[in-house]
Design an enzyme around this catalytic site. Structure first.
Site, PDB file in Angstrom:
ATOM      1  CG  HIS A  86      -5.263  57.341   4.092  1.00 18.94           C
ATOM      2  ND1 HIS A  86      -5.043  58.468   4.445  1.00 18.94           N
ATOM      3  CD2 HIS A  86      -4.513  56.710   5.095  1.00 18.94           C
ATOM      4  CE1 HIS A  86      -4.239  58.755   5.452  1.00 18.94           C
ATOM      5  NE2 HIS A  86      -3.638  57.521   6.102  1.00 18.94           N
ATOM      6  CD  GLU A  88      -9.484  59.240   0.913  1.00 21.38           C
ATOM      7  OE1 GLU A  88      -9.987  60.718   1.392  1.00 21.38           O
ATOM      8  OE2 GLU A  88      -9.136  58.515   1.536  1.00 21.38           O
ATOM      9  NE  ARG A  92      -5.113  54.958  -9.025  1.00 20.38           N
ATOM     10  CZ  ARG A  92      -3.884  55.053  -9.227  1.00 20.38           C
ATOM     11  NH1 ARG A  92      -2.983  54.572  -8.202  1.00 20.38           N
ATOM     12  NH2 ARG A  92      -3.321  55.595 -10.389  1.00 20.38           N
ATOM     13  CB  CYS A 141      -5.556  63.118   4.688  1.00 20.91           C
ATOM     14  SG  CYS A 141      -4.561  62.043   3.558  1.00 20.91           S
ATOM     15  NE  ARG A 299       1.793  61.261 -10.052  1.00 22.73           N
ATOM     16  CZ  ARG A 299       1.858  60.057 -10.657  1.00 22.73           C
ATOM     17  NH1 ARG A 299       1.062  59.030 -10.094  1.00 22.73           N
ATOM     18  NH2 ARG A 299       3.031  59.558 -11.325  1.00 22.73           N
ATOM     19  CE  LYS A 429       3.551  50.340  -5.248  1.00 25.59           C
ATOM     20  NZ  LYS A 429       4.689  51.033  -4.898  1.00 25.59           N
TER      21      LYS A 429
END
Length: 496
Positions: A86, A88, A92, A141, A299, A429
């Site tokens: 997504h 967002e 990030r 969302c 968060r 990651k």
């Protein structure tokens, strides 16, 4: 200092300059956009200078597009796939890549960066003249997308009243641009008018606004015990809002409640959803393990955007100072509830962590490749309007700033290549970890943070891996609230 429209325009202009790779196919595909904007205030500006007189420098430092999320069966323990694409989340993760580069500039190259030396060895702090604004072309969302649908909103592309329960008659409910957009949406050849002629309720034309899921309409009125709405929200839903616009329903989110927790009532109308709940992103058949963007952003507002790994280099978390949303169905109350209101019950936080007072605004500018904008442009063109399958990541770094992925891997990756370094996104990651490892190896041992030095001496390379994966060996990452803490430990929810 800045306006919501200035932030939106800056992000849209930056997006236009990006290469075509990964962008939606004209008149057939749509996407969502998110970005992080660096705000620099001149050091010679007095603190008591009115905001409107302060001249600031604005720069996009990370950007992401995307609408997809892989299912649970496609997740990989190796960390070489993007679970959540997504916009967002892409923005990030691109921001984390930017932070890593800035730490390298400060700690290794000893040049000017966004950081200053901290009070402890090996730690850094953000320069006081800098802050970061998060922009998204659509409401996140999940919980933030559960907003009231007013009676006059026949075409849901138009912005809704920002304070829908407490809007005074003197406040304008629509901008001039919004009014023009509404009229264009309701023309004789518009989809709404055609639906009316066919006898279909206009409220069913919700595919123009759903972030990642379906929305429906219904006449039922909720009660306080079933809906989770506040008394003011219930008064508006069951009667009329103060601005004389009746709330007839709510926009709905496709994000599903976390398994095993309180679920939606699924009653008709405004009682369909319960608000304030944790949700996972929807998948097509294969269930996902990724939390909704509303939950993730909430968060970040407590733990910061840097992540646990980069906290080894920072004295304090890096927080967002503001969130700006593009033109879309919007509720100020829903945004505040989803991003900050649910976190107010947080009681104990480690030193340096706190629930941020987040500034939330909406722009009147529409993203030109949003679902609604493309829907308007294509008119009666044949074929389906579908979400773009690619995701674009851009970071303000000197080497390979652009990264385009599809299905979690670099675009064009073949099945044979999966598992090889070539098939890794630069913001996956494992690649972010490799960048962290490279940064650490370039810093002299006596200049490394204490939390890393002692651990790596005894563990070697294995220490790196445990440092990334074992939360017990990372700086404390507090729960956002009671609901968040129970789900952070659930093995199924692995991509918060």
């Amino acid at each position: 200092m800045w306006t919501a429209d200035e932030i939106a325009q800056l992000c849209y202009a930056h997006y236009i300059k990006l290469p075509k790779q990964g962008k939606p196919e004209p008149n057939r595909e749509w996407t969502l956009l998110a970005a992080v904007v660096k705000i620099q205030t001149p050091a010679n500006q007095a603190c008591d200078t009115p905001d409107k007189q302060i001249q600031v420098t604005k720069e996009v430092v990370s950007m992401g597009t995307g609408t997809k999320c892989i299912g649970q069966s496609k997740m990989r323990e190796s960390g070489d796939i993007l679970n959540d694409s997504h916009a967002e989340v892409i923005a990030r993760r691109s921001f984390q890549r930017y932070i890593l580069h800035q730490l390298h500039v400060a700690a290794v190259l000893k040049e000017d960066s966004i950081f200053l030396p901290g009070t402890q060895r090996g730690l850094w702090r953000l320069r006081p003249d800098l802050s970061f604004v998060f922009f998204s072309s659509h409401t996140p969302c999940g919980d933030a997308s559960i907003i009231p649908k007013l009676e006059f909103e026949e075409q849901p592309c138009c912005p809704v009243i920002r304070n829908w329960a407490n809007n005074s008659p003197g406040e304008g409910s629509e901008t001039l641009e919004g009014s023009r957009n509404k009229r264009s949406c309701e023309g004789p050849d518009s989809p709404v008018a055609k639906k009316k002629r066919l006898g279909t309720p206009a409220g069913s034309l919700s595919d123009c606004v759903a972030h990642h899921g379906a929305q429906e309409s219904g006449p039922a009125k909720p009660d306080a015990s079933s809906s989770g709405l506040t008394k003011e929200e219930l008064d508006a839903v069951n009667g009329t809002a103060s601005g004389s616009f009746k709330v007839v329903d709510i926009y709905r989110t496709g994000a599903k409640c976390v398994p095993g927790e309180t679920g939606d009532l699924r009653k008709p109308g405004a009682a369909y959803h319960q608000v304030g709940l944790l949700r996972v992103k929807p998948g097509r058949g294969d269930r996902t393990c990724s939390m909704s963007c509303s939950d993730k952003m909430a968060r970040w507002n407590v733990l910061g955007c840097q992540g646990a790994l980069l906290m080894h280099f920072l004295e304090k978390p890096i927080y967002l100072s503001a969130v700006v949303i593009g033109q879309c169905p919007y509720s100020q109350e829903a945004m505040r509830r989803a991003l900050t209101g649910r976190c107010q019950e947080t009681l104990v936080l480690p030193r340096g962590f706190e629930v941020q007072e987040l500034k939330i605004q909406q722009s009147s500018l529409l993203f030109e490749q949003s679902r609604c904008a493309v829907h308007r442009k294509r008119g009666d063109s044949p074929g389906r309007l579908v979400p773009c399958g690619a995701a674009i990541s851009w970071s303000a770094v000197p080497q390979q700033p652009l990264d385009v992925t599809a299905n979690g891997f670099p675009q064009g990756t073949t099945k044979k290549e999966i598992g090889s370094p070539r098939a890794r996104s630069r913001i996956s990651k494992v690649e972010l970890f490799r960048s962290f490892q490279k940064l650490l190896s370039c810093i002299a041992e006596d200049e490394r943070p204490d939390s890393v030095r002692s651990f790596l001496r005894s563990r070697g390379y294995t220490g790196f891996l445990i440092l990334m994966t074992d939360v017990r060996l990372q700086p404390p990452t507090p729960s956002v609230c009671g609901r968040f803490s129970s789900q952070c430990e659930a093995p199924l929810i692995r991509n918060f």
